[in-house]
Design a protein around this motif. Sequence first.
Motif, PDB file in Angstrom:
ATOM      1  N   PRO A  29       1.059   5.220   0.232  1.00 54.94           N
ATOM      2  CA  PRO A  29       1.639   4.307   0.428  1.00 54.94           C
ATOM      3  C   PRO A  29       1.571   2.944   0.075  1.00 54.94           C
ATOM      4  CG  PRO A  29       2.685   5.378   2.050  1.00 54.94           C
ATOM      5  CD  PRO A  29       1.972   5.968   1.531  1.00 54.94           C
ATOM      6  N   ARG A  30      -0.484   2.479   1.065  1.00 57.73           N
ATOM      7  CA  ARG A  30      -0.851   1.776   1.795  1.00 57.73           C
ATOM      8  C   ARG A  30      -1.859   1.668   0.904  1.00 57.73           C
ATOM      9  NH1 ARG A  30      -3.964   3.809   6.489  1.00 57.73           N
ATOM     10  NH2 ARG A  30      -3.773   5.462   4.530  1.00 57.73           N
ATOM     11  N   LEU A  31      -1.913   2.600  -0.628  1.00 59.22           N
ATOM     12  CA  LEU A  31      -2.666   1.837  -1.365  1.00 59.22           C
ATOM     13  C   LEU A  31      -1.495   0.700  -2.468  1.00 59.22           C
ATOM     14  CD1 LEU A  31      -5.850   2.466  -2.296  1.00 59.22           C
ATOM     15  CD2 LEU A  31      -4.409   3.807  -3.434  1.00 59.22           C
ATOM     16  N   GLY A  32      -2.346  -0.478  -2.214  1.00 61.05           N
ATOM     17  CA  GLY A  32      -1.731  -0.902  -3.292  1.00 61.05           C
ATOM     18  C   GLY A  32      -2.619  -1.264  -4.562  1.00 61.05           C
ATOM     19  N   GLU A  59      -3.422  -8.605   3.894  1.00 63.52           N
ATOM     20  CA  GLU A  59      -2.924  -7.471   4.528  1.00 63.52           C
ATOM     21  C   GLU A  59      -2.697  -6.699   3.459  1.00 63.52           C
ATOM     22  OE1 GLU A  59       1.573  -6.777   5.953  1.00 63.52           O
ATOM     23  OE2 GLU A  59       0.829  -9.092   6.652  1.00 63.52           O
ATOM     24  N   GLU A  60      -2.412  -7.208   2.506  1.00 59.81           N
ATOM     25  CA  GLU A  60      -2.390  -5.781   1.790  1.00 59.81           C
ATOM     26  C   GLU A  60      -4.407  -6.001   0.918  1.00 59.81           C
ATOM     27  OE1 GLU A  60      -0.850  -8.005  -1.827  1.00 59.81           O
ATOM     28  OE2 GLU A  60       1.081  -6.827  -1.551  1.00 59.81           O
ATOM     29  N   ARG A  61      -4.627  -6.312   0.897  1.00 62.08           N
ATOM     30  CA  ARG A  61      -6.556  -5.935   1.446  1.00 62.08           C
ATOM     31  C   ARG A  61      -6.557  -4.944   2.535  1.00 62.08           C
ATOM     32  NH1 ARG A  61      -8.071 -11.899  -0.098  1.00 62.08           N
ATOM     33  NH2 ARG A  61      -7.761 -11.751  -2.593  1.00 62.08           N
ATOM     34  N   ALA A  62      -6.311  -5.401   3.445  1.00 60.82           N
ATOM     35  CA  ALA A  62      -6.413  -4.595   4.476  1.00 60.82           C
ATOM     36  C   ALA A  62      -6.058  -3.098   4.657  1.00 60.82           C
ATOM     37  CB  ALA A  62      -6.257  -5.086   5.797  1.00 60.82           C
ATOM     38  N   ALA A  63      -5.032  -2.959   4.074  1.00 60.66           N
ATOM     39  CA  ALA A  63      -4.119  -1.654   3.688  1.00 60.66           C
ATOM     40  C   ALA A  63      -4.764  -0.892   2.831  1.00 60.66           C
ATOM     41  CB  ALA A  63      -2.515  -1.653   3.170  1.00 60.66           C
ATOM     42  N   SER A  64      -5.116  -1.591   1.677  1.00 63.78           N
ATOM     43  CA  SER A  64      -5.948  -0.770   0.528  1.00 63.78           C
ATOM     44  C   SER A  64      -7.114   0.202   1.245  1.00 63.78           C
ATOM     45  CB  SER A  64      -5.997  -1.610  -1.144  1.00 63.78           C
ATOM     46  OG  SER A  64      -4.999  -1.619  -1.273  1.00 63.78           O
ATOM     47  N   ALA A  65      -8.043  -0.966   2.169  1.00 63.51           N
ATOM     48  CA  ALA A  65      -9.448  -0.089   2.404  1.00 63.51           C
ATOM     49  C   ALA A  65      -8.768   0.210   3.497  1.00 63.51           C
ATOM     50  CB  ALA A  65      -9.900  -1.553   2.980  1.00 63.51           C
TER      51      ALA A  65
END
Length: 168
Positions: A29-32, A59-65
Amino acid sequence: MADNARARKLADRIQVVVAETLDRRIKDPRLGFVTITDARVTGDLREATVFYTVYGDEEERAASAAALESAKGILRSEVGRQTGVRFTPTLTFVPDALPDNARTIEDLLDKARAKDAEVRQVSTGKTYAGEADPYRKPGEDDDETDEADVAAADDAGADDDEDGTGAR
C-alpha cells in the motif's frame, strides 16, 4: 566483459520486467504512482540501477522508496527468471531527477515570460530614437545622396582657393 549492446538490451529488459512486476505482483500500500523511467547496467552485468519517478508529494515519495527497497528481493528474482542471465544483477533504485529539472526549467521560462511582458508593457507607445529600421537596403536611392555629397565637397574645395582657379 559484456559488450555495450548486450548491457543496453539487458537494461531495457530489466526496465520492462520491473515495471510489469510492480504493476502486477507487488501489492504494497505504500507504493504510489511509480513510473520506471530508465535502467542502466554496468559493463560486467553485475549491477543494475533502476530510475523511477513518483507522482505525489515528498511523503509519498519516501513511502514509495521504502516500498521499492522492501520489494527488491522479489523484483530481483523476477528479473533473473525472465532474463535468463547467468548472474542476476543487483538492483539499486534511484529517484529520477528529470521531473525536478523540468520544473526548474519551467520556472525559469515563466520568469523570462514575465520579464518579456514587462518590457513589452514599458515599450508600448514609445518611438525609436532614430529611424525604425536603421539599416540600408539594396535598391534605395543611395546614388543620389553620394552624388550630392561629392558636389558639396567640390563646392567647399572651390571656396578654399583665392583666385578661383582651383590651384593652390
